[in-house]
Design a protein around this motif. Structure first.
Motif, PDB file in Angstrom:
ATOM      1  N   ARG A 251       0.830  -1.212   0.000  1.00  0.00           N
ATOM      2  CA  ARG A 251       0.000   0.000   0.000  1.00  0.00           C
ATOM      3  C   ARG A 251       0.866   1.265   0.000  1.00  0.00           C
ATOM      4  NH1 ARG A 251      -4.845  -1.349   4.331  1.00  0.00           N
ATOM      5  NH2 ARG A 251      -5.375  -3.409   3.513  1.00  0.00           N
ATOM      6  N   ILE A 252       1.967   1.222   0.744  1.00  0.00           N
ATOM      7  CA  ILE A 252       2.875   2.370   0.773  1.00  0.00           C
ATOM      8  C   ILE A 252       3.442   2.648  -0.611  1.00  0.00           C
ATOM      9  CG2 ILE A 252       5.119   3.135   1.653  1.00  0.00           C
ATOM     10  CD1 ILE A 252       4.428   1.726   4.281  1.00  0.00           C
ATOM     11  N   THR A 367       2.875   8.105   6.043  1.00  0.00           N
ATOM     12  CA  THR A 367       3.305   6.956   5.252  1.00  0.00           C
ATOM     13  C   THR A 367       4.704   6.514   5.653  1.00  0.00           C
ATOM     14  OG1 THR A 367       2.005   7.828   3.413  1.00  0.00           O
ATOM     15  CG2 THR A 367       3.532   6.063   2.907  1.00  0.00           C
ATOM     16  N   ASN A 368       5.610   7.485   5.829  1.00  0.00           N
ATOM     17  CA  ASN A 368       6.986   7.126   6.153  1.00  0.00           C
ATOM     18  C   ASN A 368       7.132   6.606   7.579  1.00  0.00           C
ATOM     19  OD1 ASN A 368       7.693   7.858   3.602  1.00  0.00           O
ATOM     20  ND2 ASN A 368       9.448   9.084   4.225  1.00  0.00           N
ATOM     21  N   ASP A 369       6.288   7.055   8.476  1.00  0.00           N
ATOM     22  CA  ASP A 369       6.317   6.489   9.826  1.00  0.00           C
ATOM     23  C   ASP A 369       5.962   5.000   9.776  1.00  0.00           C
ATOM     24  OD1 ASP A 369       6.470   6.860  12.786  1.00  0.00           O
ATOM     25  OD2 ASP A 369       4.389   6.212  12.643  1.00  0.00           O
ATOM     26  N   LEU A 370       4.962   4.678   8.976  1.00  0.00           N
ATOM     27  CA  LEU A 370       4.598   3.267   8.797  1.00  0.00           C
ATOM     28  C   LEU A 370       5.756   2.481   8.201  1.00  0.00           C
ATOM     29  CD1 LEU A 370       1.016   3.782   7.317  1.00  0.00           C
ATOM     30  CD2 LEU A 370       1.548   2.861   9.578  1.00  0.00           C
ATOM     31  N   LEU A 371       6.435   3.080   7.226  1.00  0.00           N
ATOM     32  CA  LEU A 371       7.533   2.389   6.554  1.00  0.00           C
ATOM     33  C   LEU A 371       8.702   2.138   7.497  1.00  0.00           C
ATOM     34  CD1 LEU A 371       8.794   1.333   3.896  1.00  0.00           C
ATOM     35  CD2 LEU A 371       9.641   3.649   3.505  1.00  0.00           C
ATOM     36  N   HIS A 372       9.093   3.155   8.278  1.00  0.00           N
ATOM     37  CA  HIS A 372      10.272   3.021   9.132  1.00  0.00           C
ATOM     38  C   HIS A 372      10.058   2.042  10.284  1.00  0.00           C
ATOM     39  CE1 HIS A 372      12.730   5.836   7.052  1.00  0.00           C
ATOM     40  NE2 HIS A 372      11.902   6.851   7.235  1.00  0.00           N
ATOM     41  N   HIS A 373       8.817   1.847  10.685  1.00  0.00           N
ATOM     42  CA  HIS A 373       8.553   0.852  11.704  1.00  0.00           C
ATOM     43  C   HIS A 373       8.408  -0.547  11.095  1.00  0.00           C
ATOM     44  CE1 HIS A 373       7.547   4.383  14.219  1.00  0.00           C
ATOM     45  NE2 HIS A 373       7.995   3.612  15.193  1.00  0.00           N
TER      46      HIS A 373
END
Length: 457
Positions: A251-252, A367-373
């Protein structure tokens, strides 16, 4: 101002790391902002048609896309600082070519160099910041504020750069004989519209010096060219596995692709609308500079509101959904007002332009917070490269399509439909990913829904 490198084995505190990340983000994007207001108009003045200009931008996007995964592993292997400095040098050369080139092949070369720089820069600065914060405060440290500040600095740099880039040619045109003298003194190579690109090349020199002096890194094992090249196939395979095995990462990536479609339409079609409204290229550049500046300020505002949006929506996923809806609304307003110059339509179009950037600003940090976690330090830059790859590939295709479609509402409405369709994917929450030792996915689960909250440019 240069900062001394931190002693080996002693990391920077999160506040200092955040400040330096903000400065690096600002310096990298300032010269790009300076070329935005005049880029399309400069190429048009050099005798290039809209389809050819769309082809130039496609060269940029396709070069960046082709190099994203191979160069993503460079940052993880040899260090963030060296890769960022190389990106600055490539951009410096590209801006010099844009300012002086009159032949299509030179512009194509400049676009290819800028695309290479875009690929090199898509992850190292952010990866350096996240690595530094994690080294000091642990993997559970809050990243949203720093990522939002970096995104805001990017937007502020683009806003200021666009104002400078659009205003300088206009001011040169006001001076008695200044434009003529500049053109004659350079043998016709330098015209008022090319001055921002040349100044951008000088800013890139400052960027390189700051990166080399202000981003300390822990010692890394010596890396050989053979070793780095040997990692490329594994990096590409690992990057491709991100979207294939993880629904959230998928999704990202689709969200980044939708952002590419939106930005391609806005960046290619808006300058021509501004020039047609004002009657001349220089006046159109001034109008577009003001409009683009307002758009980037809206993006900065959206980035600042991103953590609040996540809290109000009670998850980052819903915040991304809301941001995508705002982008789709803005593109729709731009589409339905095409061809109309009455005050109501103009106001709606300007509002739509601002909404596009506001929505992107809200969606990006979440979006990037989701990615980095979801990824660990060893593959963080690679993951960001995959994200940028999705944006660049779709931006190239969307730009070519927008350049060949008839002028009117159709290109805008198609982009709005793509953004809305991808945004609706976030209606349903993604399941937590299980750790996989053979993937670049992080071994830690994503944060709890109550504190979920943050796509940089």
């Amino acid at each position: 101002m240069p900062h001394p490198a931190a002693p080996a084995g002693r990391g920077l505190d999160p506040l200092t790391a955040r400040r330096r990340f903000v400065v690096v983000s600002f310096l990298f994007w300032l010269p790009i902002g300076m070329s935005i207001a005049t880029g399309v108009l400069l190429f048009t003045d050099r005798g290039m048609g809209l389809a050819a200009i769309a082809g130039f931008f496609a060269v940029h996007s396709l070069t960046a896309a082709a190099m994203e995964l191979p160069t993503g592993s460079l940052s993880d292997a040899i260090g963030r600082r060296a890769v960022l400095a190389t990106a600055g040098l490539l951009n410096c050369t590209a801006f010099a070519l844009f300012g002086l080139a009159t032949a299509p092949w030179a512009i194509v070369l400049g676009m290819a160099l800028m695309g290479s720089a875009r690929a090199l820069s898509s992850g190292p600065a952010e990866a350096w910041y996240v690595d530094t914060v994690h080294a000091h405060a642990g993997p559970g440290a809050d990243l949203r504020t720093g990522l939002a500040r970096g995104s805001s600095a990017t937007s502020a740099a683009l806003a200021l750069g666009t104002l400078l880039g659009g205003g300088l040619p206009w001011l040169l045109g006001l001076g008695p004989g200044a434009a003529e003298w500049l053109t004659e003194a350079s043998g016709g190579l330098v015209i008022p519209l090319s001055v921002p690109a040349l100044l951008g090349a000088l800013v890139e020199v400052v960027f390189v010096l700051y990166v080399l002096s202000a981003l300390p890194e822990p010692p890394r094992p010596p890396a050989t060219l053979r070793g780095v090249v040997g990692q490329v196939p594994a990096a590409i395979a690992a990057g491709l596995r991100l979207g294939a095995r993880d629904a959230l990462i998928r999704r990202i990536l689709l969200t980044a692709a939708a952002a590419g479609a939106a930005l391609a339409a806005v960046e290619l079609l808006t300058p021509g609308r501004a020039a047609a409204l004002m009657g001349t290229a220089e006046s159109g550049a001034v109008l577009f500079a003001g409009l683009a500046c307002a758009g980037f300020l809206c993006s900065a505002l959206g980035s600042q509101l991103a953590p609040l949006a996540a809290r109000l929506a009670r998850s980052s996923e819903r915040a991304v959904l809301a941001g995508g809806g705002v982008v789709a609304l803005g593109l729709t307003l731009l589409g339905v007002t095409t061809g109309s110059t009455n005050p109501f339509a103009t106001t709606a179009a300007v509002s739509g332009y601002g909404l596009v950037y506001l929505g992107l600003g809200i969606a990006g940090p979440n979006t990037n917070d989701l990615l980095h976690h979801r990824v660990d330090a060893a593959g963080r830059a690679t993951a960001l490269s995959v994200q940028s790859l999705a944006l660049q590939l779709v931006a190239a295709g969307a730009g070519l399509a927008a350049g060949t479609l008839p002028l009117g509402p159709l290109p805008w409405l198609l982009a709005a439909a793509v953004v809305l369709a991808v945004a609706l994917l976030w209606v349903r929450r993604a399941a937590p990913a299980k750790p996989r030792p053979d993937s670049v996915a992080a071994t830690a689960p994503p944060p709890a829904p109550a504190r979920f909250g943050r796509i940089d440019a």
